[in-house]
Design a protein around this motif. Structure first.
Motif, PDB file in Angstrom:
ATOM      1  N   SER A   3       0.818  -1.211   0.000  1.00  0.00           N
ATOM      2  CA  SER A   3       0.000   0.000   0.000  1.00  0.00           C
ATOM      3  C   SER A   3       0.851   1.259   0.000  1.00  0.00           C
ATOM      4  O   SER A   3       0.392   2.333  -0.334  1.00  0.00           O
ATOM      5  N   LYS A   6       2.118   2.633  -3.940  1.00  0.00           N
ATOM      6  CA  LYS A   6       1.190   3.514  -4.643  1.00  0.00           C
ATOM      7  C   LYS A   6      -0.066   3.630  -3.813  1.00  0.00           C
ATOM      8  O   LYS A   6      -0.669   2.624  -3.438  1.00  0.00           O
ATOM      9  N   ASP A   7      -0.452   4.823  -3.499  1.00  0.00           N
ATOM     10  CA  ASP A   7      -1.656   5.024  -2.698  1.00  0.00           C
ATOM     11  C   ASP A   7      -2.400   6.231  -3.243  1.00  0.00           C
ATOM     12  O   ASP A   7      -2.234   7.350  -2.770  1.00  0.00           O
ATOM     13  N   HIS A   9      -6.363   7.353  -4.832  1.00  0.00           N
ATOM     14  CA  HIS A   9      -7.759   6.983  -5.006  1.00  0.00           C
ATOM     15  C   HIS A   9      -8.489   8.185  -5.603  1.00  0.00           C
ATOM     16  O   HIS A   9      -8.379   9.297  -5.089  1.00  0.00           O
ATOM     17  N   SER A 134      -6.078   2.076  -5.618  1.00  0.00           N
ATOM     18  CA  SER A 134      -4.881   1.244  -5.560  1.00  0.00           C
ATOM     19  C   SER A 134      -5.004   0.301  -4.367  1.00  0.00           C
ATOM     20  O   SER A 134      -5.748   0.581  -3.414  1.00  0.00           O
ATOM     21  N   HIS A 155      -3.534  -5.016  -8.569  1.00  0.00           N
ATOM     22  CA  HIS A 155      -3.723  -3.643  -9.048  1.00  0.00           C
ATOM     23  C   HIS A 155      -4.993  -2.971  -8.523  1.00  0.00           C
ATOM     24  O   HIS A 155      -5.173  -1.771  -8.721  1.00  0.00           O
TER      25      HIS A 155
END
Length: 287
Positions: A3, A6-7, A9, A134, A155
């Motif tokens: 996490s 890449k985080d 949304h 993500s 993904h």
């Protein structure tokens, strides 16, 4: 992928405001397509007037209250936030056996297959307009611990067609799915004619897009869509609500709403009339 790698949304919520959340913080709030919504006024954290500041405050409340777009994301809930909302209806349909799985979108997990009513409501009850997300391993684990299936754990892709396909492969027979894009709904109906399709996040659909969605959906929310009110309203067999209506377009969609009404203790008005039947308080403007 963890996490932390890449985080990000992206949501379109509260009048289709584009919201970007990265690493647990809101980094962008776009302009809303509408300025006022009767439903938004009744949120747990109300939005009387849709401004960037009000949208930011509402989203921040969701992040604090149930961990939306964070590792703290709650995925189980039994409270009804909207009497005839999409997940409220699908959770109820699961409870009474009208469906045995619901394909939903969840921040931190992407497309999810849920069979427990509390998971259906926990995933979707306060989530709207998820555009991309993500993976968050804690959220995925929580969903799986509660009997859910995450279609793409690497993904966290949003792919409702693949979700329906996977649900049938897992042996589910009565599969429902929430769909925002008309072309995806058309594809699902063509390949899986028995699927129950619930059109959601329809604000801003063109006339052609609304026609396409209505042609294949069993249930549709009207959101702030002028075209859906006109097109779905004329074809609907039943309408629930007048400010932000839910339209049952097929007999199966109608059965779900009627059965929920039958089992409720709330007072209900039933009246034969020409649809759509719209109250004075509508989202402003309808787009």
């Amino acid at each position: 992928m963890t996490s932390q790698e890449k985080d990000e949304h992206i949501l379109e919520a509260i009048g289709r405001s584009r919201i970007i959340i990265r690493n647990g913080a809101i980094v962008e709030i776009g302009e809303s397509k509408i300025t006022e919504c009767p439903l938004a006024k009744r949120f747990a954290y109300p939005v009387p007037k849709i401004t960037q500041e009000a949208v930011k405050a509402n989203i921040e409340h969701r992040m604090k209250a149930f961990g939306m777009c964070t590792t703290r994301r709650d995925v189980i809930d039994t409270r009804e936030f909207v009497g005839f909302g999409a997940t409220e209806l699908l959770g109820f349909a699961s409870h009474v056996g009208l469906i045995d799985a619901a394909v939903l979108a969840c921040d931190g997990a992407g497309t999810v297959i849920a069979k427990k009513p509390a998971l259906i409501q926990g995933v979707g009850g306060r989530m709207s307009g998820l555009v991309s997300t993500s993976p968050i391993k804690e959220v995925i684990q929580r969903i799986e611990e509660n009997g859910g299936i995450v279609v793409d754990k690497i993904h966290a892709a949003l792919d409702q067609f693949s979700g329906v396909k996977r649900a049938y492969e897992e042996g589910f027979k009565k599969v429902a799915v929430t769909v925002a894009r008309p072309e995806v709904a058309v594809r699902i109906r063509k390949e899986y004619p028995d699927a129950i399709i619930f059109g959601v996040h329809v604000t801003g659909l063109t006339e052609d897009e609304a026609e396409s969605m209505v042609a294949v959906a069993d249930l549709m929310t009207a959101c702030a869509s002028k075209t859906v009110r006109q097109i779905a309203g004329k074809k609907a067999l039943l309408q629930a609500g007048v400010s932000v209506p839910i339209f049952a377009i097929t007999n199966l969609g109608k059965e779900i709403i009627i059965e929920k009404i039958r089992q409720t203790n709330e007072q209900v008005l039933i009246k034969p009339t020409q649809l759509p039947a719209l109250g004075e308080k509508q989202p402003d403007p309808l787009v």
